[in-house]
Design a protein around this motif. Structure first.
Motif, PDB file in Angstrom:
ATOM      1  N   ILE A  73       0.834  -1.127  -0.159  1.00  0.00           N
ATOM      2  CA  ILE A  73      -0.027  -0.139   0.002  1.00  0.00           C
ATOM      3  C   ILE A  73       0.742   1.144   0.039  1.00  0.00           C
ATOM      4  O   ILE A  73       0.522   2.404  -0.719  1.00  0.00           O
ATOM      5  CB  ILE A  73      -0.981   0.010   1.247  1.00  0.00           C
ATOM      6  CG1 ILE A  73      -1.918   1.343   1.306  1.00  0.00           C
ATOM      7  CG2 ILE A  73      -0.199  -0.269   2.503  1.00  0.00           C
ATOM      8  CD1 ILE A  73      -2.694   1.362   0.119  1.00  0.00           C
ATOM      9  N   GLU A  74       1.979   1.071   0.528  1.00  0.00           N
ATOM     10  CA  GLU A  74       3.148   2.415   0.691  1.00  0.00           C
ATOM     11  C   GLU A  74       3.337   2.670  -0.646  1.00  0.00           C
ATOM     12  O   GLU A  74       3.951   3.742  -0.902  1.00  0.00           O
ATOM     13  CB  GLU A  74       4.002   2.155   1.809  1.00  0.00           C
ATOM     14  CG  GLU A  74       3.359   2.039   3.113  1.00  0.00           C
ATOM     15  CD  GLU A  74       4.566   1.682   4.287  1.00  0.00           C
ATOM     16  OE1 GLU A  74       5.229   2.622   4.542  1.00  0.00           O
ATOM     17  OE2 GLU A  74       4.797   0.647   4.586  1.00  0.00           O
ATOM     18  N   LEU A  75       3.679   1.628  -1.571  1.00  0.00           N
ATOM     19  CA  LEU A  75       4.129   1.942  -2.859  1.00  0.00           C
ATOM     20  C   LEU A  75       3.043   2.578  -3.816  1.00  0.00           C
ATOM     21  O   LEU A  75       3.690   3.292  -4.791  1.00  0.00           O
ATOM     22  CB  LEU A  75       4.725   0.684  -3.527  1.00  0.00           C
ATOM     23  CG  LEU A  75       5.760  -0.019  -2.638  1.00  0.00           C
ATOM     24  CD1 LEU A  75       5.708  -1.539  -3.367  1.00  0.00           C
ATOM     25  CD2 LEU A  75       7.003   0.553  -2.563  1.00  0.00           C
ATOM     26  N   PHE A  76       1.847   2.481  -3.380  1.00  0.00           N
ATOM     27  CA  PHE A  76       0.825   3.330  -4.171  1.00  0.00           C
ATOM     28  C   PHE A  76       0.310   4.505  -3.550  1.00  0.00           C
ATOM     29  O   PHE A  76      -0.173   5.400  -4.267  1.00  0.00           O
ATOM     30  CB  PHE A  76      -0.517   2.128  -3.755  1.00  0.00           C
ATOM     31  CG  PHE A  76      -1.724   2.469  -4.813  1.00  0.00           C
ATOM     32  CD1 PHE A  76      -1.346   2.609  -6.032  1.00  0.00           C
ATOM     33  CD2 PHE A  76      -2.898   2.796  -4.245  1.00  0.00           C
ATOM     34  CE1 PHE A  76      -2.413   2.521  -7.246  1.00  0.00           C
ATOM     35  CE2 PHE A  76      -3.714   2.943  -5.105  1.00  0.00           C
ATOM     36  CZ  PHE A  76      -3.898   2.926  -6.457  1.00  0.00           C
ATOM     37  N   LEU A  77       0.795   4.897  -2.288  1.00  0.00           N
ATOM     38  CA  LEU A  77       0.613   6.227  -1.946  1.00  0.00           C
ATOM     39  C   LEU A  77       1.493   7.132  -2.037  1.00  0.00           C
ATOM     40  O   LEU A  77       2.813   6.875  -2.053  1.00  0.00           O
ATOM     41  CB  LEU A  77       0.268   6.066  -0.558  1.00  0.00           C
ATOM     42  CG  LEU A  77      -0.880   5.061   0.142  1.00  0.00           C
ATOM     43  CD1 LEU A  77      -1.041   4.955   1.588  1.00  0.00           C
ATOM     44  CD2 LEU A  77      -2.284   5.625  -0.297  1.00  0.00           C
ATOM     45  N   GLU A  78       1.383   8.515  -2.089  1.00  0.00           N
ATOM     46  CA  GLU A  78       2.354   9.529  -2.137  1.00  0.00           C
ATOM     47  C   GLU A  78       2.562  10.530  -0.993  1.00  0.00           C
ATOM     48  O   GLU A  78       1.554  11.009  -0.434  1.00  0.00           O
ATOM     49  CB  GLU A  78       1.869  10.653  -3.304  1.00  0.00           C
ATOM     50  CG  GLU A  78       2.175   9.837  -4.489  1.00  0.00           C
ATOM     51  CD  GLU A  78       1.635  10.769  -5.927  1.00  0.00           C
ATOM     52  OE1 GLU A  78       2.455  11.622  -6.249  1.00  0.00           O
ATOM     53  OE2 GLU A  78       0.475  10.727  -6.316  1.00  0.00           O
ATOM     54  N   ALA A  79       3.530  10.543  -0.577  1.00  0.00           N
ATOM     55  CA  ALA A  79       3.960  11.374   0.748  1.00  0.00           C
ATOM     56  C   ALA A  79       3.299  12.784   0.584  1.00  0.00           C
ATOM     57  O   ALA A  79       3.704  13.128  -0.284  1.00  0.00           O
ATOM     58  CB  ALA A  79       5.216  11.364   1.009  1.00  0.00           C
ATOM     59  N   ASN A  80       2.632  13.358   1.560  1.00  0.00           N
ATOM     60  CA  ASN A  80       2.127  14.714   1.851  1.00  0.00           C
ATOM     61  C   ASN A  80       1.107  14.993   0.784  1.00  0.00           C
ATOM     62  O   ASN A  80       0.797  16.172   0.549  1.00  0.00           O
ATOM     63  CB  ASN A  80       3.270  15.551   1.911  1.00  0.00           C
ATOM     64  CG  ASN A  80       4.502  15.592   2.974  1.00  0.00           C
ATOM     65  OD1 ASN A  80       3.878  15.238   4.152  1.00  0.00           O
ATOM     66  ND2 ASN A  80       5.693  15.474   2.767  1.00  0.00           N
ATOM     67  N   ILE A  81       0.630  14.114   0.072  1.00  0.00           N
ATOM     68  CA  ILE A  81      -0.688  14.007  -0.826  1.00  0.00           C
ATOM     69  C   ILE A  81      -1.551  13.131  -0.491  1.00  0.00           C
ATOM     70  O   ILE A  81      -2.717  13.596  -0.097  1.00  0.00           O
ATOM     71  CB  ILE A  81      -0.078  13.804  -2.236  1.00  0.00           C
ATOM     72  CG1 ILE A  81       0.958  14.733  -2.792  1.00  0.00           C
ATOM     73  CG2 ILE A  81      -1.521  13.662  -3.101  1.00  0.00           C
ATOM     74  CD1 ILE A  81       1.335  14.547  -4.443  1.00  0.00           C
TER      75      ILE A  81
END
Length: 297
Positions: A231-239
């Motif tokens: 899931i972390e590979l799919f999410l963008e930090a601070n977005i």
């Protein structure tokens, strides 16, 4: 350095290489798998913990369901089921991705979150029902604006965050995981009443609760780690979530963002949109197909 292997020749030319890497690795949580004629076979394992057997059951049934929907060329590969990555010098499937390592991240610990207590297998229908239940159990408008954490006192990171949270009335960090612990809050109440969640790894390199809290219609305040789950590979930090540096040097700056209502609402919507896509059985099976077919590329 990762050994490159030609995917098309994996059965005929590299069986001994893969098998040799499996037996050379002094790790008690590997399974050696083969796909031939689009059928999955477990060739060997060195499991010795019940948790690892449950994970093996979950991931093999996930691959079997994937093979119903996709055709995968003949291949032999290793899956690691421990939280920590083994020392393997060939590509393999594991719980996390970490730069410079040989692991592709797959959801091999999801039997804890997305199965029934007495049946630790992946089925598309049941997976989608359980994800839907997570969404039903959260409300669209939550009132509690505290950033919450509940878990074990099992690593320095958590103790540092607890210390930083002291005397901050909008931060609620407690080591209370069991029902008899002081300050215990049932998980169901956390996801139903709270909208801001700390994501803090425990004794291992990652925390699986990010999967549950990604479905809780809230905002994640995540302390970054070198390890990344699917899931972390799919999410963008601070977005899609608030990213806090690993050394906590921007902790105060980032937690104060919880006071910016428009930003929190935007991030909440971003995370919900991404999690609604990611946590669908059809997309998880497609993700597994991509991981396996690209493993040796």
């Amino acid at each position: 350095k990762i050994k490159k292997i030609e995917n098309q020749k994996i059965i005929s030319n590299n069986y001994l290489l893969i098998k040799g890497a499996f037996f050379e690795c002094k790790n008690s949580s590997l399974i050696l798998l083969k796909i031939k004629n689009n059928k999955l076979t477990v060739l060997n394992n060195n499991l010795n913990q019940n948790m690892h057997y449950r994970r093996a059951k979950y991931i093999t049934t996930l691959i079997e369901e994937t093979l119903i929907n996709y055709e995968i060329q003949d291949i032999i590969f290793i899956v690691s089921l421990r939280d920590n990555l083994p020392e393997l010098n060939i590509p393999y499937l594991g719980p996390i991705y970490e730069e410079g390592k040989s692991s592709l991240a797959i959801p091999n610990n999801w039997e804890e979150y997305f199965t029934e207590s007495n049946n630790k297998v992946f089925t598309p229908e049941k997976f989608d029902i359980i994800v839907k239940d997570y969404n039903i159990n959260t409300v669209s408008k939550k009132q509690n604006e505290t950033i919450v954490f509940r878990g074990d006192n099992n690593c320095d990171l958590r103790r540092k965050v607890k210390k930083l949270a002291e005397n901050q009335n909008f931060l609620d960090v407690e080591f209370a995981k069991k029902i008899n612990d002081q300050n215990f809050i049932p998980y169901e109440k956390i996801i139903s009443d709270y909208q801001y969640f700390f994501i803090l790894r425990g004794n291992g390199p990652w925390t699986g609760t990010i999967n549950q809290f990604s479905l809780a219609n809230g905002v994640l305040f995540k302390v970054e780690e070198d390890s990344k789950q699917p899931i972390e590979l799919f999410l963008e930090a601070n977005i899609d979530y608030i990213s806090i540096k690993k050394d906590l040097s921007d902790f105060e700056e980032k937690v104060l963002l919880s006071k910016v209502e428009k930003l929190m609402e935007k991030m909440k919507n971003n995370l919900k949109r991404k999690s609604d896509i990611f946590f669908k059985s059809e997309n998880i099976m497609y993700y597994m197909y991509l991981c396996i077919t690209n493993l040796y590329q």
